[in-house]
Design an enzyme around this catalytic site. Sequence first.
Site, PDB file in Angstrom:
ATOM      1  CE1 TYR A 122      -4.417   0.946  -0.407  1.00 19.06           C
ATOM      2  CE2 TYR A 122      -4.204  -1.223   0.817  1.00 19.06           C
ATOM      3  CZ  TYR A 122      -4.987  -0.203  -0.005  1.00 19.06           C
ATOM      4  OH  TYR A 122      -6.361  -0.203  -0.491  1.00 19.06           O
ATOM      5  CD  GLU A 154      -4.768   5.151   0.736  1.00 16.09           C
ATOM      6  OE1 GLU A 154      -4.814   5.856   1.785  1.00 16.09           O
ATOM      7  OE2 GLU A 154      -6.010   4.574   0.491  1.00 16.09           O
ATOM      8  CG  ASP A 205      -7.124  10.626 -24.325  1.00 12.19           C
ATOM      9  OD1 ASP A 205      -6.128   9.820 -24.707  1.00 12.19           O
ATOM     10  OD2 ASP A 205      -8.261  10.062 -24.097  1.00 12.19           O
ATOM     11  CB  THR A 239      -3.827   4.173 -22.383  1.00  9.94           C
ATOM     12  OG1 THR A 239      -3.585   4.372 -23.843  1.00  9.94           O
ATOM     13  CG2 THR A 239      -5.288   4.566 -21.859  1.00  9.94           C
ATOM     14  CE  LYS A 261      -6.057   3.223 -25.834  1.00  9.76           C
ATOM     15  NZ  LYS A 261      -6.749   2.655 -25.158  1.00  9.76           N
ATOM     16  NE  ARG A 292      -6.325  -3.213 -20.041  1.00 12.01           N
ATOM     17  CZ  ARG A 292      -6.232  -3.426 -21.077  1.00 12.01           C
ATOM     18  NH1 ARG A 292      -5.298  -4.329 -21.948  1.00 12.01           N
ATOM     19  NH2 ARG A 292      -6.832  -2.747 -22.092  1.00 12.01           N
TER      20      ARG A 292
HETATM   21  C1  LIG Z   1      -8.497   7.667 -26.489  1.00 10.52           C
HETATM   22  C2  LIG Z   1      -8.901   6.899 -25.505  1.00 10.52           C
HETATM   23  N1  LIG Z   1      -8.800   7.465 -24.186  1.00 10.52           N
HETATM   24  C3  LIG Z   1      -8.920   6.770 -23.152  1.00 10.52           C
HETATM   25  C4  LIG Z   1      -9.120   5.445 -23.289  1.00 10.52           C
HETATM   26  C5  LIG Z   1      -9.724   4.702 -21.834  1.00 10.52           C
HETATM   27  O1  LIG Z   1      -8.648   3.813 -21.693  1.00 10.52           O
HETATM   28  P1  LIG Z   1      -8.953   2.738 -20.619  1.00 10.52           P
HETATM   29  O2  LIG Z   1      -9.640   1.341 -21.522  1.00 10.52           O
HETATM   30  O3  LIG Z   1      -7.696   2.142 -20.243  1.00 10.52           O
HETATM   31  O4  LIG Z   1      -9.838   3.230 -19.702  1.00 10.52           O
HETATM   32  C6  LIG Z   1      -9.145   4.757 -24.436  1.00 10.52           C
HETATM   33  C7  LIG Z   1      -9.385   3.454 -24.656  1.00 10.52           C
HETATM   34  O5  LIG Z   1      -9.576   2.889 -25.631  1.00 10.52           O
HETATM   35  C8  LIG Z   1      -9.030   5.747 -25.663  1.00 10.52           C
HETATM   36  O6  LIG Z   1      -8.967   5.281 -26.902  1.00 10.52           O
END
Ligand SMILES: Cc1ncc(COP(=O)(O)O)c(C=O)c1O
Length: 406
Positions: free
Chosen positions: A46, A48, A203, A229, A232, A238
């Site tokens: 843990y 936090e 994003d 993320t 990918k 993940r």
């Molecule tokens: C552009 C984008 N943002 C956020 C996410 C969310 O990611 P997660 O599935 O890890 O929650 C995705 C997932 O496909 C995504 O394509």
Amino acid sequence: MKDTQIKKLIEAEKKRQKKVINLIASENYVSKDVLEALGSELTNKYAEGYPRKRYYGGNENIDKIEELCRKRALELFDLAEGSAGAQAGKWHVNVQPLSGSPANVAVYLALVPPGGKIMGMSLDQGGHLTHGHKVSITGKMWVQVPYGVDKNTEIINFDELKAKAVAEKPNIIVAGFTAYPRAIDFKKFREVADASGAILMVDMSHFAGLVAGKEYPSPFEYADIVTTTVHKTLRGPRSALIFAKKDARELDKKIDKAVFPGMQGGPHMNQVAGVAVALKEAKTSAFKKYALQVKKNAKVLADELTKFGWRVVSGGTDSHLVLVDTWMNGEKGKNGRGAVTGKEASDRLEKAGIIVNKNAIPFDARPPADPSGIRLGSAAETTRGKKEKDFKKIAEKIDKVLRGEW
Ligand SMILES: Cc1ncc(COP(=O)(O)O)c(C=O)c1O
């Protein structure tokens, strides 16, 4: 492993992964080192809080791991003190988000008041659920101002985007999508954000690996916040990262507070270690080669499918992602291609050992459960060493399967 039921299922999944051609645009294959970090004793701890400010004892090793992960994240995108380029020393990173969706929610929690406006691309045009869609918490706590692509070019129409942003005055504008194959003009997004007084969040979940490999425009010169993320194109476990520009607005402090204690309790430190490993791998010349090959392979896929007579949305790709209109308004085109729904296409391909996902195309007249297209990505198979000639064969197979000749 003593649990034979789970062991068998893991083995079965390993076999399945080996057997198929994986064209899921959001998936990849991590290294053994990443798996080792994920399966380590770090999961027992843990932690936090943040390095040297924890709510539990015994975190001396954990602090070092989190610090190292932060350092590697900043270095990878040339943001660390002493990095080359104009963004060095100007960014903070939070490495604790459990995944992409909670990372995006943490950003809104930090920077958008309840009921405030998130300007995001609508889901059916290529945006993600967490860009303000009504079924997501992001569309329940906040109000989405949707935008999309131009009907003819299927590329973002900045005149429309700007007019809407200026009229609606969103708190935050989100650029970076789930099913948009083209390079994004971040400078233009900056202009729209400035004209409307919004924070600009990028994003980069899908194309982060290409930014790392310098094969896609970097958003850092223009954005206030960058989320991504790790699992990918970046080829990590993940997990997710939030980068925040350090300035008088104190975005960095607000983001840290929103992640913990706002959204989460203890960070998953096995995951953070896995991220650190992946970020180090992404700094190598081998990764740079991979990023270039990912783009080359996607281009072959788009070009070959187009040659066969399939309609590729926006006419091509600048990334790992190819969106194919398999329905083509329900008509067979001049080469006999078309009139295959997205669901039918995905089901048929899976039977032939090619895994894709059905996907809406912009202005889709078909329902989301059986839309007009499929989304393809080249990252996972590139990790496995596939090159242009292999992707040419994959395109041939896709064409045959979709025509019912496989
Ligand atoms: C552009 C984008 N943002 C956020 C996410 C969310 O990611 P997660 O599935 O890890 O929650 C995705 C997932 O496909 C995504 O394509």
